[in-house]
Design a protein around this motif. Structure first.
Motif, PDB file in Angstrom:
ATOM      1  N   LEU A 199       0.836  -1.206   0.000  1.00  0.00           N
ATOM      2  CA  LEU A 199       0.000   0.000   0.000  1.00  0.00           C
ATOM      3  C   LEU A 199       0.862   1.245   0.000  1.00  0.00           C
ATOM      4  N   GLU A 200       1.895   1.239   0.825  1.00  0.00           N
ATOM      5  CA  GLU A 200       2.785   2.406   0.869  1.00  0.00           C
ATOM      6  C   GLU A 200       3.473   2.596  -0.483  1.00  0.00           C
ATOM      7  N   ARG A 201       3.954   1.497  -1.053  1.00  0.00           N
ATOM      8  CA  ARG A 201       4.654   1.569  -2.334  1.00  0.00           C
ATOM      9  C   ARG A 201       3.742   2.096  -3.443  1.00  0.00           C
ATOM     10  N   GLU A 202       2.489   1.662  -3.425  1.00  0.00           N
ATOM     11  CA  GLU A 202       1.529   2.067  -4.468  1.00  0.00           C
ATOM     12  C   GLU A 202       0.817   3.373  -4.105  1.00  0.00           C
ATOM     13  N   GLN A 203       1.147   3.899  -2.920  1.00  0.00           N
ATOM     14  CA  GLN A 203       0.526   5.125  -2.415  1.00  0.00           C
ATOM     15  C   GLN A 203      -0.992   5.039  -2.404  1.00  0.00           C
ATOM     16  N   LYS A 204      -1.483   3.929  -1.877  1.00  0.00           N
ATOM     17  CA  LYS A 204      -2.924   3.742  -1.720  1.00  0.00           C
ATOM     18  C   LYS A 204      -3.238   3.745  -0.228  1.00  0.00           C
ATOM     19  N   PRO A 205      -4.252   4.503   0.186  1.00  0.00           N
ATOM     20  CA  PRO A 205      -4.550   4.561   1.627  1.00  0.00           C
ATOM     21  C   PRO A 205      -5.311   3.340   2.150  1.00  0.00           C
ATOM     22  N   LEU A 206      -5.858   2.537   1.233  1.00  0.00           N
ATOM     23  CA  LEU A 206      -6.662   1.397   1.685  1.00  0.00           C
ATOM     24  C   LEU A 206      -6.420   0.185   0.792  1.00  0.00           C
ATOM     25  N   GLY A 207      -6.554  -0.989   1.377  1.00  0.00           N
ATOM     26  CA  GLY A 207      -6.483  -2.239   0.620  1.00  0.00           C
ATOM     27  C   GLY A 207      -7.747  -3.042   0.874  1.00  0.00           C
ATOM     28  N   VAL A 208      -8.373  -3.474  -0.181  1.00  0.00           N
ATOM     29  CA  VAL A 208      -9.560  -4.320  -0.032  1.00  0.00           C
ATOM     30  C   VAL A 208      -9.134  -5.752  -0.343  1.00  0.00           C
ATOM     31  N   VAL A 209      -9.197  -6.595   0.680  1.00  0.00           N
ATOM     32  CA  VAL A 209      -8.672  -7.956   0.565  1.00  0.00           C
ATOM     33  C   VAL A 209      -9.697  -8.842  -0.147  1.00  0.00           C
ATOM     34  N   GLU A 210      -9.219  -9.547  -1.145  1.00  0.00           N
ATOM     35  CA  GLU A 210     -10.110 -10.448  -1.894  1.00  0.00           C
ATOM     36  C   GLU A 210      -9.848 -11.913  -1.546  1.00  0.00           C
ATOM     37  N   ARG A 211      -8.637 -12.176  -1.011  1.00  0.00           N
ATOM     38  CA  ARG A 211      -8.282 -13.562  -0.753  1.00  0.00           C
ATOM     39  C   ARG A 211      -7.265 -13.613   0.395  1.00  0.00           C
ATOM     40  N   ILE A 212      -7.372 -14.630   1.221  1.00  0.00           N
ATOM     41  CA  ILE A 212      -6.414 -14.810   2.326  1.00  0.00           C
ATOM     42  C   ILE A 212      -5.627 -16.088   2.056  1.00  0.00           C
ATOM     43  N   ALA A 213      -4.293 -15.973   2.082  1.00  0.00           N
ATOM     44  CA  ALA A 213      -3.420 -17.100   1.717  1.00  0.00           C
ATOM     45  C   ALA A 213      -3.528 -18.247   2.721  1.00  0.00           C
ATOM     46  N   ALA A 214      -3.115 -19.435   2.232  1.00  0.00           N
ATOM     47  CA  ALA A 214      -3.238 -20.657   3.025  1.00  0.00           C
ATOM     48  C   ALA A 214      -1.959 -20.905   3.819  1.00  0.00           C
ATOM     49  N   PRO A 215      -2.032 -20.915   5.145  1.00  0.00           N
ATOM     50  CA  PRO A 215      -0.845 -21.168   5.957  1.00  0.00           C
ATOM     51  C   PRO A 215      -0.744 -22.637   6.392  1.00  0.00           C
ATOM     52  N   ALA A 216       0.471 -23.076   6.591  1.00  0.00           N
ATOM     53  CA  ALA A 216       0.705 -24.378   7.215  1.00  0.00           C
ATOM     54  C   ALA A 216       1.940 -24.252   8.086  1.00  0.00           C
TER      55      ALA A 216
END
Ligand SMILES: [Zn+2]
Length: 412
Positions: A199-216
């Motif tokens: 977000l900082e790199r793209e200079q966007k104040p907000l991120g809308v999450v579409e997917r959450i990665a799979a942890p193991a």
């Protein structure tokens, strides 16, 4: 409806909560069910009560603060996050979602909004795996992805069982009763710092999450035979650390060669025994964390790791035992909630980035029982889980504002 987020109050509450810590400022250490964690919980509950919310705490200490709607039996619109913090962490991870959620509710109350669905702030227990070795303990139990029986087998690093620890902390009731009934939620939205640099790199104040990665995650125990660093010659050694070194590099290689930038694998802990300067190591314990956005790729890396453990154990004549701690599927955020979030951002002229959450959150587990979405705000340089973690008061307030309007839309 004109909503106003009280940015100063929100920011000063974040500072106040950060002061309830077992580390010197600006670091925050708040491990679940320590006296400090209990103090922070009491502080948080007092804030919720002051906002007129009805409190309920379940057997694992998940805390629900409810704003009762005009249809009290209607499914709940939920928001929330966690306030536990790993040793030497920052002020914002989790806290922004909890105090930002509370501020969103207070802003709606002040604006005269009256929800039809109950709106509930949820403070999850032990999102961080510090004490019991498994992250998102509270949300896993709420979703039923961790059974009460499996949870009861967990113990902390000092060997204290979860049943003892939670009862001493005043959490009564049975773990079997933690799971939420089907249809409990209409929707769940979590506000969180990004914990990454995009977000900082793209200079966007907000991120809308579409997917959450799979942890193991895995624990790997490598047992060779130790001995005197002078007396035992090289051909006679079964050095557990040298075997571990091969395993660690192979894990890195497995993640680097999937062909996808989304694959990550980390060995974050390497305990060496006996750990003496003049003794070659007999035993090594590794912790391994593997994540990806697709289950197939994540599982293929895990298979490679298994194969590597086998090869190294044969080659070096050591025993290698790996224990699977968790392997969770990824989650898609609910398109309808994602659409609500993006419409609200657009209405305000806030630019946003559609994103994948590479860290996992309680929302990953709530997604098994409810439509979920997540809203990210930037954190400086992507730093998180360290004392210099920082999000600006403006970014936090903007996130809380979008969250408030989203809750209002969902609860109307
Ligand atoms: Zn978090």
């Amino acid at each position: 409806m004109k909503l106003a987020i009280n940015q100063d109050r929100l920011n000063s509450e974040i500072e106040e909560l950060a002061a309830i810590s077992d580390a010197d400022p600006p670091a925050v250490t708040r491990v679940v069910f320590t006296p400090t964690d209990l103090k922070a919980r009491a502080w948080m509950q007092a804030r919720c009560e002051a906002a007129g919310l009805a409190l309920r705490q379940d057997a694992i200490g998940n805390t629900f603060a409810r704003w009762i709607g005009s249809e009290s039996a209607a499914p709940v619109v939920g928001t929330g996050s966690h306030i536990d913090a790993i040793p030497n962490a920052g002020k914002y991870d989790g806290v922004v979602g909890v105090l930002g959620g509370l501020e969103a509710i207070r802003a709606l109350q002040k604006a005269g909004f009256r929800p039809r669905h109950p709106i509930e702030l949820l403070v999850f227990t032990s999102e961080e795996p510090t004490r019991f070795g498994i992250g998102c303990l509270g949300s896993r139990l709420l979703a039923g992805t961790l059974s009460a029986d499996a949870a009861k087998k967990l113990a902390d690093n000092d060997g204290a069982s979860i049943e003892d620890v939670r009862r001493k902390a005043g959490m009564t009731g049975h773990l079997e009763e933690v799971k939420l009934p089907n249809g409990y939620y209409k929707a769940f939205v979590e506000l969180h710092i990004e914990q990454g640099p995009l977000l900082e790199r793209e200079q966007k104040p907000l991120g809308v999450v579409e997917r959450i990665a799979a942890p193991a995650s895995l624990r790997v125990l490598i047992e060779g035979a130790g001995g005197h660093a002078g007396g035992v010659l090289m051909p006679d050694r079964r050095d557990a650390l040298c075997a571990a070194a091969e395993v660690i590099l192979a894990i890195e290689q497995a993640a680097r060669t999937t062909g996808a930038i989304d694959t990550v694998a980390t060995v974050g802990i390497c305990d060496v025994f006996p750990g003496a300067v003049n003794s070659f190591p007999a035993t090594v314990r590794l912790s391994v964390d593997i994540r990806d956005t697709t289950l197939e790729r994540r599982d293929s890396v895990m298979k490679t790791i298994d194969a590597v453990c086998h090869t190294v154990s044969v080659k070096r004549q050591v025993s290698i035992h790996s224990e699977l701690l968790n392997a969770d599927a990824p989650a898609d955020c609910a398109p309808a909630i994602v659409a609500t979030l993006t419409q609200i951002c657009a209405r305000h002229g806030f630019s946003f980035l559609p994103m994948t959450s590479r860290a996992y959150h309680d929302s990953l587990f709530i997604s098994r029982i409810a439509p979920v979405a997540m809203l990210f705000i930037p954190c400086r340089k992507g730093y998180s889980h360290r004392p210099d973690e920082y999000s600006s008061p403006e970014d936090i307030a903007r996130g809380a504002l979008v969250l408030a309007e989203t809750l209002a839309t969902l609860a109307a």
